[in-house]
Design a protein around this motif. Structure first.
Motif, PDB file in Angstrom:
ATOM      1  N   LEU A   1      -0.863  -4.700   0.290  1.00  0.00           N
ATOM      2  CA  LEU A   1      -0.673  -5.180   1.668  1.00  0.00           C
ATOM      3  C   LEU A   1      -0.129  -4.029   2.518  1.00  0.00           C
ATOM      4  O   LEU A   1       0.607  -3.175   2.024  1.00  0.00           O
ATOM      5  CB  LEU A   1       0.325  -6.343   1.708  1.00  0.00           C
ATOM      6  CG  LEU A   1       0.025  -7.591   0.869  1.00  0.00           C
ATOM      7  CD1 LEU A   1       1.136  -8.616   1.065  1.00  0.00           C
ATOM      8  CD2 LEU A   1      -1.325  -8.183   1.231  1.00  0.00           C
ATOM      9  N   TRP A   2      -0.460  -4.059   3.797  1.00  0.00           N
ATOM     10  CA  TRP A   2       0.024  -3.035   4.730  1.00  0.00           C
ATOM     11  C   TRP A   2       1.394  -3.486   5.254  1.00  0.00           C
ATOM     12  O   TRP A   2       1.510  -4.095   6.292  1.00  0.00           O
ATOM     13  CB  TRP A   2      -0.985  -2.881   5.872  1.00  0.00           C
ATOM     14  CG  TRP A   2      -0.690  -1.758   6.806  1.00  0.00           C
ATOM     15  CD1 TRP A   2      -0.284  -0.496   6.495  1.00  0.00           C
ATOM     16  CD2 TRP A   2      -0.801  -1.797   8.239  1.00  0.00           C
ATOM     17  NE1 TRP A   2      -0.132   0.263   7.636  1.00  0.00           N
ATOM     18  CE2 TRP A   2      -0.442  -0.511   8.723  1.00  0.00           C
ATOM     19  CE3 TRP A   2      -1.167  -2.773   9.164  1.00  0.00           C
ATOM     20  CZ2 TRP A   2      -0.427  -0.192  10.084  1.00  0.00           C
ATOM     21  CZ3 TRP A   2      -1.157  -2.458  10.517  1.00  0.00           C
ATOM     22  CH2 TRP A   2      -0.791  -1.180  10.968  1.00  0.00           C
TER      23      TRP A   2
ATOM     24  N   ASN B   1      -5.872 -14.584   2.653  1.00  0.00           N
ATOM     25  CA  ASN B   1      -7.215 -14.373   2.083  1.00  0.00           C
ATOM     26  C   ASN B   1      -7.161 -14.245   0.563  1.00  0.00           C
ATOM     27  O   ASN B   1      -8.015 -14.780  -0.151  1.00  0.00           O
ATOM     28  CB  ASN B   1      -7.858 -13.105   2.678  1.00  0.00           C
ATOM     29  CG  ASN B   1      -8.165 -13.266   4.152  1.00  0.00           C
ATOM     30  OD1 ASN B   1      -8.262 -14.385   4.647  1.00  0.00           O
ATOM     31  ND2 ASN B   1      -8.282 -12.170   4.883  1.00  0.00           N
TER      32      ASN B   1
ATOM     33  N   ILE C   1      -2.106 -12.368   6.994  1.00  0.00           N
ATOM     34  CA  ILE C   1      -3.543 -12.705   6.998  1.00  0.00           C
ATOM     35  C   ILE C   1      -4.167 -12.307   5.661  1.00  0.00           C
ATOM     36  O   ILE C   1      -4.886 -13.086   5.031  1.00  0.00           O
ATOM     37  CB  ILE C   1      -4.269 -12.017   8.188  1.00  0.00           C
ATOM     38  CG1 ILE C   1      -3.781 -12.624   9.511  1.00  0.00           C
ATOM     39  CG2 ILE C   1      -5.786 -12.159   8.055  1.00  0.00           C
ATOM     40  CD1 ILE C   1      -4.161 -11.827  10.747  1.00  0.00           C
ATOM     41  N   LYS C   2      -3.868 -11.073   5.211  1.00  0.00           N
ATOM     42  CA  LYS C   2      -4.466 -10.606   3.951  1.00  0.00           C
ATOM     43  C   LYS C   2      -3.951 -11.443   2.773  1.00  0.00           C
ATOM     44  O   LYS C   2      -4.713 -11.797   1.871  1.00  0.00           O
ATOM     45  CB  LYS C   2      -4.168  -9.121   3.716  1.00  0.00           C
ATOM     46  CG  LYS C   2      -4.921  -8.625   2.481  1.00  0.00           C
ATOM     47  CD  LYS C   2      -5.031  -7.121   2.366  1.00  0.00           C
ATOM     48  CE  LYS C   2      -5.856  -6.755   1.145  1.00  0.00           C
ATOM     49  NZ  LYS C   2      -5.828  -5.335   0.838  1.00  0.00           N
TER      50      LYS C   2
ATOM     51  N   LYS D   1       0.847  -1.205   0.000  1.00  0.00           N
ATOM     52  CA  LYS D   1       0.000   0.000   0.000  1.00  0.00           C
ATOM     53  C   LYS D   1       0.876   1.246   0.000  1.00  0.00           C
ATOM     54  O   LYS D   1       1.920   1.271   0.662  1.00  0.00           O
ATOM     55  CB  LYS D   1      -0.865   0.016   1.265  1.00  0.00           C
ATOM     56  CG  LYS D   1      -2.163  -0.735   1.115  1.00  0.00           C
ATOM     57  CD  LYS D   1      -2.966  -0.603   2.393  1.00  0.00           C
ATOM     58  CE  LYS D   1      -4.228  -1.424   2.301  1.00  0.00           C
ATOM     59  NZ  LYS D   1      -4.907  -1.514   3.575  1.00  0.00           N
TER      60      LYS D   1
ATOM     61  N   ILE E   1       1.967  -9.422  10.476  1.00  0.00           N
ATOM     62  CA  ILE E   1       0.845 -10.333  10.769  1.00  0.00           C
ATOM     63  C   ILE E   1      -0.362  -9.964   9.905  1.00  0.00           C
ATOM     64  O   ILE E   1      -1.008 -10.819   9.287  1.00  0.00           O
ATOM     65  CB  ILE E   1       0.491 -10.304  12.278  1.00  0.00           C
ATOM     66  CG1 ILE E   1       1.648 -10.947  13.087  1.00  0.00           C
ATOM     67  CG2 ILE E   1      -0.811 -11.056  12.554  1.00  0.00           C
ATOM     68  CD1 ILE E   1       1.644 -10.607  14.556  1.00  0.00           C
ATOM     69  N   SER E   2      -0.650  -8.657   9.834  1.00  0.00           N
ATOM     70  CA  SER E   2      -1.770  -8.173   9.009  1.00  0.00           C
ATOM     71  C   SER E   2      -1.578  -8.591   7.551  1.00  0.00           C
ATOM     72  O   SER E   2      -2.516  -9.052   6.886  1.00  0.00           O
ATOM     73  CB  SER E   2      -1.856  -6.648   9.129  1.00  0.00           C
ATOM     74  OG  SER E   2      -2.347  -6.060   7.952  1.00  0.00           O
ATOM     75  N   SER E   3      -0.335  -8.460   7.039  1.00  0.00           N
ATOM     76  CA  SER E   3      -0.048  -8.806   5.638  1.00  0.00           C
ATOM     77  C   SER E   3      -0.150 -10.296   5.386  1.00  0.00           C
ATOM     78  O   SER E   3      -0.621 -10.725   4.331  1.00  0.00           O
ATOM     79  CB  SER E   3       1.347  -8.316   5.245  1.00  0.00           C
ATOM     80  OG  SER E   3       1.376  -6.917   5.260  1.00  0.00           O
TER      81      SER E   3
ATOM     82  N   ILE F   1       3.203  -6.006  13.665  1.00  0.00           N
ATOM     83  CA  ILE F   1       1.754  -5.885  13.448  1.00  0.00           C
ATOM     84  C   ILE F   1       1.464  -5.875  11.954  1.00  0.00           C
ATOM     85  O   ILE F   1       0.549  -6.548  11.466  1.00  0.00           O
ATOM     86  CB  ILE F   1       1.217  -4.591  14.121  1.00  0.00           C
ATOM     87  CG1 ILE F   1       1.480  -4.652  15.632  1.00  0.00           C
ATOM     88  CG2 ILE F   1      -0.276  -4.398  13.839  1.00  0.00           C
ATOM     89  CD1 ILE F   1       1.404  -3.323  16.324  1.00  0.00           C
ATOM     90  N   LYS F   2       2.279  -5.091  11.197  1.00  0.00           N
ATOM     91  CA  LYS F   2       2.087  -5.021   9.741  1.00  0.00           C
ATOM     92  C   LYS F   2       2.329  -6.389   9.093  1.00  0.00           C
ATOM     93  O   LYS F   2       1.627  -6.782   8.170  1.00  0.00           O
ATOM     94  CB  LYS F   2       3.040  -3.990   9.128  1.00  0.00           C
ATOM     95  CG  LYS F   2       2.670  -2.556   9.447  1.00  0.00           C
ATOM     96  CD  LYS F   2       3.602  -1.596   8.726  1.00  0.00           C
ATOM     97  CE  LYS F   2       3.197  -0.153   8.992  1.00  0.00           C
ATOM     98  NZ  LYS F   2       4.036   0.798   8.266  1.00  0.00           N
TER      99      LYS F   2
END
Length: 362
Positions: free
Chosen positions: A60-61, A89, A85-86, A42, A81-83, A78-79
């Protein structure tokens, strides 16, 4: 014809984005019904450049780790883990047949997830010194396409295929005439032209050098085609004139290269591959801030073959006019640099990388 699905991930700089687009274009030629999805970071330039090339992209973040303790670094877990997960998906929803990573932060989470699910993955490493993301993924992917010899220092030998770096298709044929290119930029056909490239984001020291040397170029009767980068256009656009054309970004590189008699450039992997193909006398000014100093290593690979000249940033004040003058005043030197750089070009890189991807489909 099978309706294959490809995810291509890479970005951060033009050096990661353009190879990704070149690979997608070649795969699309072979499989017109295939579906493509790009995954980038992003807020990075791929979010703009990939849609311009006609492909869908998701962001992705994610950012890289800074070398010192910063808030960005504290946010990194945090970024990440977020990435992850995304990325999970995206892979679940899109169901790719093959995933290709061309380097940059975003390709890390995506290829980690895809390879973990048994989806064949291909890495494309552009530099002579492997990037951190690609080194972390080396054991999880099926194949690693490289542009330089000696890459078994970083990667398992049995996975390496030397293909070269993909370059924009219009450069492989480069059928623009110098006259047409000069006319396109509204420059003077009777003068020699120096093309200045600081990379897709611009380069502070290269721009400062050109600003300082405008009088020197004028004295030599040379006109300047200057890509200064997004961060610098406000500072340098005031120099635009008949003899100096200042651009944020040069979108039609085939024309820019065709217009040039001499080139001053950073030595990112993509630029080096393109400039071998173009075969014009080039002075490389490597960025000293790039991880593992890989721009210096990329430039030295050409200097060693007498195919380019390299000047380090700290030596510019002392050496620039001397080195440029040597090339400018000697047609023999110009021909020698052009011939030797062309001999190092690997123009079929995109085709060979896609051949390797195809093997994984069957």
């Amino acid at each position: 014809m099978a309706n294959y699905r490809f995810i291509i991930s890479g970005g951060g700089t033009g050096g990661h984005i353009y190879p990704a687009i070149a690979i997608a274009n070649e795969l699309k030629k072979r499989y017109p019904k295939a579906d493509f999805l790009f995954v980038g970071a992003k807020d990075r330039m791929e979010m703009e450049k990939v849609p311009q090339a006609g492909y869908e992209i998701e962001g992705l973040w994610i950012t890289g780790l800074q070398r010192k303790l910063t808030l960005k670094n504290l946010m990194f877990p945090i970024k990440l883990i977020s990435s992850l997960i995304k990325a999970g998906n995206i892979v679940t929803r899109f169901k790719p047949d093959v995933v290709v990573g061309t380097g940059g932060f975003a390709s890390g989470p995506l290829l980690k997830v895809a390879s973990g699910r048994g989806i064949p993955c291909v890495l494309q490493e552009q530099n002579s010194y492997a990037g951190i993301t690609n080194k972390l993924l080396k054991d999880k992917v099926a194949k690693i396409c490289v542009a330089y010899d000696g890459m078994e220092r970083f990667f398992p030998k049995d996975k390496i295929i030397k293909t070269g770096n993909p370059v924009r298709e219009d450069l492989v044929t480069l059928n623009v005439t110098k006259e047409d290119a000069i006319a396109f930029y509204e420059m003077d056909n009777s003068k020699k032209t120096v093309l200045v490239l600081g990379g897709s984001l611009g380069a502070r020291r290269v721009n400062a050098l050109i600003e300082e040397k405008l009088g020197y170029f004028k004295k030599l009767g040379i006109q300047v085609l200057w890509q200064c980068g997004k961060g610098y256009i406000d500072e340098y656009k005031k120099y635009s004139s008949e003899d100096v054309k200042v651009y944020t970004f040069l979108n039609q590189m085939d024309k820019a290269y065709a217009a040039a008699d001499f080139i001053i450039s950073r030595s990112g992997a993509g630029a080096v591959s393109e400039l071998c193909l173009v075969g014009k006398p080039t002075i490389f000014i490597p960025s000293p801030t790039v991880a593992e100093d890989h721009q210096t290593k990329n430039a030295l690979a050409l200097v060693k073959e007498n195919a380019a000249i390299m000047i380090k940033e700290e030596d510019l004040d002392r050496d620039f006019e001397k080195e440029f003058g040597l090339v400018f005043n000697s047609e023999d030197k110009q021909k020698e640099l052009a011939k030797n750089s062309k001999a190092l070009a690997l123009p079929n890189a995109t085709i060979e990388i896609c051949d390797e991807i195809e093997k994984l489909l069957n």
